[in-house]
Design a protein around this motif. Structure first.
Motif, PDB file in Angstrom:
ATOM      1  N   PRO A  81     -21.208  -5.911  83.640  1.00 20.70           N
ATOM      2  CA  PRO A  81     -21.008  -5.327  82.314  1.00 20.70           C
ATOM      3  C   PRO A  81     -22.168  -5.534  81.357  1.00 20.70           C
ATOM      4  CG  PRO A  81     -19.732  -7.340  82.538  1.00 20.70           C
ATOM      5  CD  PRO A  81     -20.332  -7.076  83.879  1.00 20.70           C
ATOM      6  N   SER A  82     -23.206  -6.282  81.761  1.00 22.20           N
ATOM      7  CA  SER A  82     -24.352  -6.489  80.871  1.00 22.20           C
ATOM      8  C   SER A  82     -25.211  -5.244  80.738  1.00 22.20           C
ATOM      9  CB  SER A  82     -25.210  -7.650  81.378  1.00 22.20           C
ATOM     10  OG  SER A  82     -25.823  -7.335  82.618  1.00 22.20           O
ATOM     11  N   GLY A  83     -24.975  -4.244  81.592  1.00 21.70           N
ATOM     12  CA  GLY A  83     -25.695  -2.974  81.477  1.00 21.70           C
ATOM     13  C   GLY A  83     -26.876  -2.830  82.401  1.00 21.70           C
ATOM     14  N   GLY A  84     -27.281  -3.914  83.055  1.00 19.39           N
ATOM     15  CA  GLY A  84     -28.403  -3.818  83.971  1.00 19.39           C
ATOM     16  C   GLY A  84     -29.058  -5.166  84.183  1.00 19.39           C
ATOM     17  N   LEU A  85     -30.213  -5.160  84.834  1.00 19.24           N
ATOM     18  CA  LEU A  85     -30.935  -6.387  85.159  1.00 19.24           C
ATOM     19  C   LEU A  85     -32.208  -6.474  84.333  1.00 19.24           C
ATOM     20  CD1 LEU A  85     -30.634  -6.267  89.060  1.00 19.24           C
ATOM     21  CD2 LEU A  85     -29.230  -7.581  87.465  1.00 19.24           C
ATOM     22  N   VAL A  86     -32.506  -7.682  83.869  1.00 21.66           N
ATOM     23  CA  VAL A  86     -33.743  -7.929  83.126  1.00 21.66           C
ATOM     24  C   VAL A  86     -34.581  -8.939  83.904  1.00 21.66           C
ATOM     25  CG1 VAL A  86     -32.605  -7.471  80.933  1.00 21.66           C
ATOM     26  CG2 VAL A  86     -32.750  -9.823  81.764  1.00 21.66           C
ATOM     27  N   GLY A  87     -35.856  -9.068  83.536  1.00 21.58           N
ATOM     28  CA  GLY A  87     -36.729 -10.016  84.200  1.00 21.58           C
ATOM     29  C   GLY A  87     -36.167 -11.420  84.148  1.00 21.58           C
ATOM     30  N   GLY A  88     -36.121 -12.094  85.289  1.00 21.56           N
ATOM     31  CA  GLY A  88     -35.560 -13.437  85.371  1.00 21.56           C
ATOM     32  C   GLY A  88     -34.138 -13.480  85.873  1.00 21.56           C
ATOM     33  N   ASP A  89     -33.432 -12.354  85.862  1.00 19.26           N
ATOM     34  CA  ASP A  89     -32.076 -12.316  86.428  1.00 19.26           C
ATOM     35  C   ASP A  89     -32.140 -12.564  87.934  1.00 19.26           C
ATOM     36  OD1 ASP A  89     -30.840 -11.824  84.055  1.00 19.26           O
ATOM     37  OD2 ASP A  89     -30.372  -9.725  84.444  1.00 19.26           O
ATOM     38  N   HIS A  90     -31.182 -13.337  88.439  1.00 15.73           N
ATOM     39  CA  HIS A  90     -31.088 -13.585  89.882  1.00 15.73           C
ATOM     40  C   HIS A  90     -29.606 -13.520  90.244  1.00 15.73           C
ATOM     41  CE1 HIS A  90     -31.234 -15.483  93.811  1.00 15.73           C
ATOM     42  NE2 HIS A  90     -32.547 -15.361  93.798  1.00 15.73           N
TER      43      HIS A  90
END
Length: 307
Positions: A81-90
């Motif tokens: 639900p966060s809307g997508g992945l950002v740099g650093g997400d694992h």
């Protein structure tokens, strides 16, 4: 690149082992990332497959399975639900199917990967399919935004007589916004290992954001996809019929879809394709998937309920 290996592979490949270090290289950026985990275990209970055990940590969100027909297949949506992945997400997903279980996994929308100043986003999926179980892995495509960095690994281990239908697709970018092949880097690995010890491995890297700024022959196309259908319980005559049917489907939209189907050393079929548009991709997926379900298990098409 697609490679076929006969030796058994270790559970942890160098590709996955380096993911954590890559996401944490830029400490100032990766501090905003999240380490999400999702674990799902399914078992056959009478006429249905049920979720027997689960755990999740944000940004994953757990949705209980639903049943779209009388086959007993557990249809589950993977939701971020966060809307997508950002740099650093694992993000990690561990999925286990018990004997004779049947699970269909999908996503409600595309997997979006946002621009990153340095750290990459990573997603690792580890799947175990028990004896005579069936997994249909049909997520929506991944959309890497301009400047994004993404690394994905999907590993499947099949028990005797187990089966997997695995679909994976990426988009050239936010096409409507004029972004085509503008992401910094995308790395992808798919590995399927069978009970006999044979395995199939697909691994590729696309870095249009590097000094060359090229993605090769795929550049004129907007979608790149792979479909793997693997089971050691299916007769060779069935594979021959299915191979012919899938090949004919790939020829139905000349200039809009370009692809091929092959018989790898594992027992099954591998399909690689490129497509011009989202409707073209949806058309070919529906045809390939319906033909596979009908030929292998005499099952009807799935009527989606995502929204």
């Amino acid at each position: 690149m697609v490679a076929v290996r006969r030796s058994k592979l270790k559970n942890e490949s160098p590709f996955v082992a380096n993911l954590e270090s890559r996401t944490s290289t830029y400490s100032g950026v990766s501090s905003v990332g999240r380490k999400g985990t999702l674990a799902l275990e399914y078992v056959r209970q009478g006429p249905q497959t049920v979720l027997s055990r689960s755990s999740c940590r944000t940004p994953w969100h757990l949705l209980p399975p639903i049943y779209l027909d009388d086959t007993g297949c557990a249809y589950t949506l993977l939701l971020n639900p966060s809307g997508g992945l950002v740099g650093g997400d694992h993000l990690t997903l561990n999925l286990s199917l018990g004997g004779r279980a049947h699970v269909l996994m999908s996503t409600p929308s595309a997997n979006k990967v946002y621009r990153s100043l340095g750290a990459q986003a990573a997603q690792v999926v580890e799947i175990t399919v028990g004896p005579e179980a069936i997994l249909e892995w049909i997520p929506e495509p991944t959309i890497p935004f301009a400047g994004s960095r993404f690394c994905q690994a999907i590993h499947v281990t099949l028990a005797p007589s187990a089966a997997v239908v695995l679909w994976d697709a990426i988009v050239s970018g936010r096409i409507a916004a004029g972004e085509r092949w503008a992401f910094a880097c995308l790395k992808n690995e798919i590995r399927i290992a069978t009970a006999s010890g044979a395995s199939i491995l697909e691994r590729y890297t696309l870095c249009p954001g590097d000094s060359s700024g090229e993605v090769g022959l795929v550049e004129p196309w907007n979608y790149v996809a792979s479909l793997y259908v693997v089971s050691e319980a299916v007769d060779d005559e069935v594979w021959k019929r299915l191979e012919e049917r899938l090949a004919s489907l790939l020829d139905e939209r000349p200039e809009r879809i370009l692809g091929g189907v092959s018989r790898p050393a594992v027992t099954g079929l591998a399909v690689k394709l490129v497509a011009r548009s989202a409707p073209d991709l949806a058309f070919v997926l529906d045809g390939l998937w319906q033909a596979t379900r009908r030929e292998l298990w005499n099952l009807p098409p799935v009527v989606w309920r995502k929204y």
